[in-house]
Motif scaffolding. Sequence first.
Motif, PDB file in Angstrom:
ATOM      1  N   LEU A   1      23.579  29.195  46.930  1.00  0.00           N
ATOM      2  CA  LEU A   1      23.295  29.969  48.136  1.00  0.00           C
ATOM      3  C   LEU A   1      24.508  30.792  48.568  1.00  0.00           C
ATOM      4  CD1 LEU A   1      21.233  27.353  50.206  1.00  0.00           C
ATOM      5  CD2 LEU A   1      20.378  29.441  49.123  1.00  0.00           C
ATOM      6  N   ARG A   2      25.681  30.197  48.534  1.00  0.00           N
ATOM      7  CA  ARG A   2      26.897  30.908  48.944  1.00  0.00           C
ATOM      8  C   ARG A   2      27.230  32.046  47.988  1.00  0.00           C
ATOM      9  NH1 ARG A   2      31.068  28.304  48.258  1.00  0.00           N
ATOM     10  NH2 ARG A   2      30.345  26.279  47.476  1.00  0.00           N
ATOM     11  N   SER A   3      26.826  31.917  46.718  1.00  0.00           N
ATOM     12  CA  SER A   3      27.136  32.963  45.736  1.00  0.00           C
ATOM     13  C   SER A   3      26.386  34.263  46.019  1.00  0.00           C
ATOM     14  CB  SER A   3      26.782  32.471  44.334  1.00  0.00           C
ATOM     15  OG  SER A   3      25.371  32.403  44.142  1.00  0.00           O
ATOM     16  N   GLN A   4      25.370  34.217  46.882  1.00  0.00           N
ATOM     17  CA  GLN A   4      24.637  35.425  47.229  1.00  0.00           C
ATOM     18  C   GLN A   4      25.363  36.267  48.277  1.00  0.00           C
ATOM     19  OE1 GLN A   4      20.243  34.810  47.588  1.00  0.00           O
ATOM     20  NE2 GLN A   4      20.741  32.644  47.339  1.00  0.00           N
ATOM     21  N   GLN A   5      26.487  35.761  48.776  1.00  0.00           N
ATOM     22  CA  GLN A   5      27.242  36.472  49.799  1.00  0.00           C
ATOM     23  C   GLN A   5      28.705  36.667  49.384  1.00  0.00           C
ATOM     24  OE1 GLN A   5      26.706  34.157  53.358  1.00  0.00           O
ATOM     25  NE2 GLN A   5      24.540  34.665  53.548  1.00  0.00           N
ATOM     26  N   LEU A   6      28.924  36.804  48.101  1.00  0.00           N
ATOM     27  CA  LEU A   6      30.292  37.007  47.610  1.00  0.00           C
ATOM     28  C   LEU A   6      30.819  38.365  48.048  1.00  0.00           C
ATOM     29  CD1 LEU A   6      29.965  35.623  43.959  1.00  0.00           C
ATOM     30  CD2 LEU A   6      30.930  34.460  45.958  1.00  0.00           C
ATOM     31  N   LEU A   7      32.087  38.383  48.463  1.00  0.00           N
ATOM     32  CA  LEU A   7      32.722  39.621  48.911  1.00  0.00           C
ATOM     33  C   LEU A   7      33.653  40.212  47.858  1.00  0.00           C
ATOM     34  CD1 LEU A   7      33.579  38.584  52.588  1.00  0.00           C
ATOM     35  CD2 LEU A   7      31.596  39.877  51.772  1.00  0.00           C
ATOM     36  N   GLY A   8      34.012  39.436  46.861  1.00  0.00           N
ATOM     37  CA  GLY A   8      34.894  39.925  45.807  1.00  0.00           C
ATOM     38  C   GLY A   8      36.310  39.442  45.900  1.00  0.00           C
ATOM     39  N   ASP A   9      36.661  38.755  47.006  1.00  0.00           N
ATOM     40  CA  ASP A   9      38.029  38.265  47.152  1.00  0.00           C
ATOM     41  C   ASP A   9      38.088  36.740  47.190  1.00  0.00           C
ATOM     42  OD1 ASP A   9      36.726  37.968  49.527  1.00  0.00           O
ATOM     43  OD2 ASP A   9      38.285  38.876  50.782  1.00  0.00           O
ATOM     44  N   GLU A  10      36.990  36.079  46.810  1.00  0.00           N
ATOM     45  CA  GLU A  10      36.972  34.624  46.816  1.00  0.00           C
ATOM     46  C   GLU A  10      37.806  34.069  45.661  1.00  0.00           C
ATOM     47  OE1 GLU A  10      33.375  36.190  48.810  1.00  0.00           O
ATOM     48  OE2 GLU A  10      34.327  36.539  46.860  1.00  0.00           O
ATOM     49  N   PRO A  11      38.348  32.866  45.836  1.00  0.00           N
ATOM     50  CA  PRO A  11      39.043  32.218  44.717  1.00  0.00           C
ATOM     51  C   PRO A  11      38.111  32.076  43.519  1.00  0.00           C
ATOM     52  CG  PRO A  11      39.473  31.054  46.779  1.00  0.00           C
ATOM     53  CD  PRO A  11      38.397  32.055  47.073  1.00  0.00           C
ATOM     54  N   GLY A  12      38.629  32.370  42.360  1.00  0.00           N
ATOM     55  CA  GLY A  12      37.818  32.311  41.153  1.00  0.00           C
ATOM     56  C   GLY A  12      37.205  33.628  40.763  1.00  0.00           C
ATOM     57  N   THR A  13      37.453  34.693  41.570  1.00  0.00           N
ATOM     58  CA  THR A  13      36.901  36.014  41.261  1.00  0.00           C
ATOM     59  C   THR A  13      37.897  36.811  40.433  1.00  0.00           C
ATOM     60  OG1 THR A  13      35.643  36.042  43.329  1.00  0.00           O
ATOM     61  CG2 THR A  13      35.985  38.151  42.226  1.00  0.00           C
ATOM     62  N   LEU A  14      37.412  37.454  39.422  1.00  0.00           N
ATOM     63  CA  LEU A  14      38.267  38.235  38.528  1.00  0.00           C
ATOM     64  C   LEU A  14      37.576  39.556  38.196  1.00  0.00           C
ATOM     65  CD1 LEU A  14      40.835  38.372  36.718  1.00  0.00           C
ATOM     66  CD2 LEU A  14      39.465  37.336  34.901  1.00  0.00           C
ATOM     67  N   LYS A  15      38.302  40.670  38.389  1.00  0.00           N
ATOM     68  CA  LYS A  15      37.781  41.961  37.941  1.00  0.00           C
ATOM     69  C   LYS A  15      37.988  42.053  36.431  1.00  0.00           C
ATOM     70  CE  LYS A  15      38.715  45.834  40.183  1.00  0.00           C
ATOM     71  NZ  LYS A  15      39.432  47.068  40.635  1.00  0.00           N
ATOM     72  N   VAL A  16      36.902  42.153  35.708  1.00  0.00           N
ATOM     73  CA  VAL A  16      36.994  42.085  34.249  1.00  0.00           C
ATOM     74  C   VAL A  16      36.854  43.442  33.569  1.00  0.00           C
ATOM     75  CG1 VAL A  16      36.214  39.690  34.160  1.00  0.00           C
ATOM     76  CG2 VAL A  16      34.531  41.537  34.088  1.00  0.00           C
ATOM     77  N   GLN A  17      36.209  44.414  34.230  1.00  0.00           N
ATOM     78  CA  GLN A  17      36.006  45.708  33.579  1.00  0.00           C
ATOM     79  C   GLN A  17      35.909  46.808  34.618  1.00  0.00           C
ATOM     80  OE1 GLN A  17      35.915  46.216  30.200  1.00  0.00           O
ATOM     81  NE2 GLN A  17      35.878  48.393  30.623  1.00  0.00           N
ATOM     82  N   ASP A  18      36.725  47.855  34.452  1.00  0.00           N
ATOM     83  CA  ASP A  18      36.685  49.011  35.329  1.00  0.00           C
ATOM     84  C   ASP A  18      35.744  50.075  34.774  1.00  0.00           C
ATOM     85  OD1 ASP A  18      38.615  48.175  37.305  1.00  0.00           O
ATOM     86  OD2 ASP A  18      40.163  48.493  35.789  1.00  0.00           O
ATOM     87  N   GLU A  19      35.445  51.074  35.606  1.00  0.00           N
ATOM     88  CA  GLU A  19      34.686  52.251  35.207  1.00  0.00           C
ATOM     89  C   GLU A  19      33.328  51.898  34.587  1.00  0.00           C
ATOM     90  OE1 GLU A  19      37.882  55.628  34.206  1.00  0.00           O
ATOM     91  OE2 GLU A  19      37.885  54.003  32.735  1.00  0.00           O
ATOM     92  N   VAL A  20      32.610  51.040  35.286  1.00  0.00           N
ATOM     93  CA  VAL A  20      31.241  50.712  34.880  1.00  0.00           C
ATOM     94  C   VAL A  20      30.308  51.382  35.875  1.00  0.00           C
ATOM     95  CG1 VAL A  20      29.582  48.878  34.425  1.00  0.00           C
ATOM     96  CG2 VAL A  20      32.012  48.506  33.960  1.00  0.00           C
TER      97      VAL A  20
END
Length: 233
Positions: free
Chosen positions: A141-160
């Motif tokens: 349920l909490r994963s439906q409100q991710l903001l992108g700065d939570e612990p465990g978040t990683l930007k893996v690919q740009d320009e998509v």
Amino acid sequence: MRAAHRPPGLTPPAPWAARFRSRRRGFTLVEVLVAMAIMAVVTTLTWRGIDGMTRTREISQASLDRSLRLGTVLAQWERDLQAVQDGMGVPGLAFDGSNLRLTRASEGGLQLVVWTLRDGALYRWASTPLTETNEVQDAWLRSQQLLGDEPGTLKVQDEVSGWQVYFYRGNGWSNPQSASDRPSMGAPSGAEGAGAAPGPGRGADTLPTGVRLLMTLPAGSLTRDVLMNGTGY
């Protein structure tokens, strides 16, 4: 008339030597300018050649870095799909158009993983290993409100600029967002019918046998198919 006295051993200069000395002179201004112009042209050509080689090397290195990074992303994508484990009251695999959620087996329990496209970049979030059903459902349920700065978040690919996921069931590919792609076992009735979005408390959905990823990158479209039995093709 008496000859001039010369010291012993000193011979008079030869006539040709005197003529040679009289002909010696420095470079003219025109010659100096021509030489400088030639040197400037050679230097410019050399600099352009070195600059072109440097630019080519930088472009090649940047392309190699992008390829290596994309390869790493796809390898992680395959590992996540190949470790999917259904159960604990949430779908093992679900895609809503922007997010792909899955539960995968990990050391120490079940891990919830979310792949998200946000602001032209692909992110991956992974929870800590979970062992209780209520923990898994709460994380889902909490994963439906991710903001992108939570612990465990990683930007893996740009320009998509876009992506789409398809599931392979039976003998063809289908859109996970369509109602026909939810062959739930013991699907609930009423408001949570066959066309309702999957969520905690629903029956365990039948996992597809394959997953297709379509991703739009600056270089073009990329397609990646993964069999859920652990074989990519």
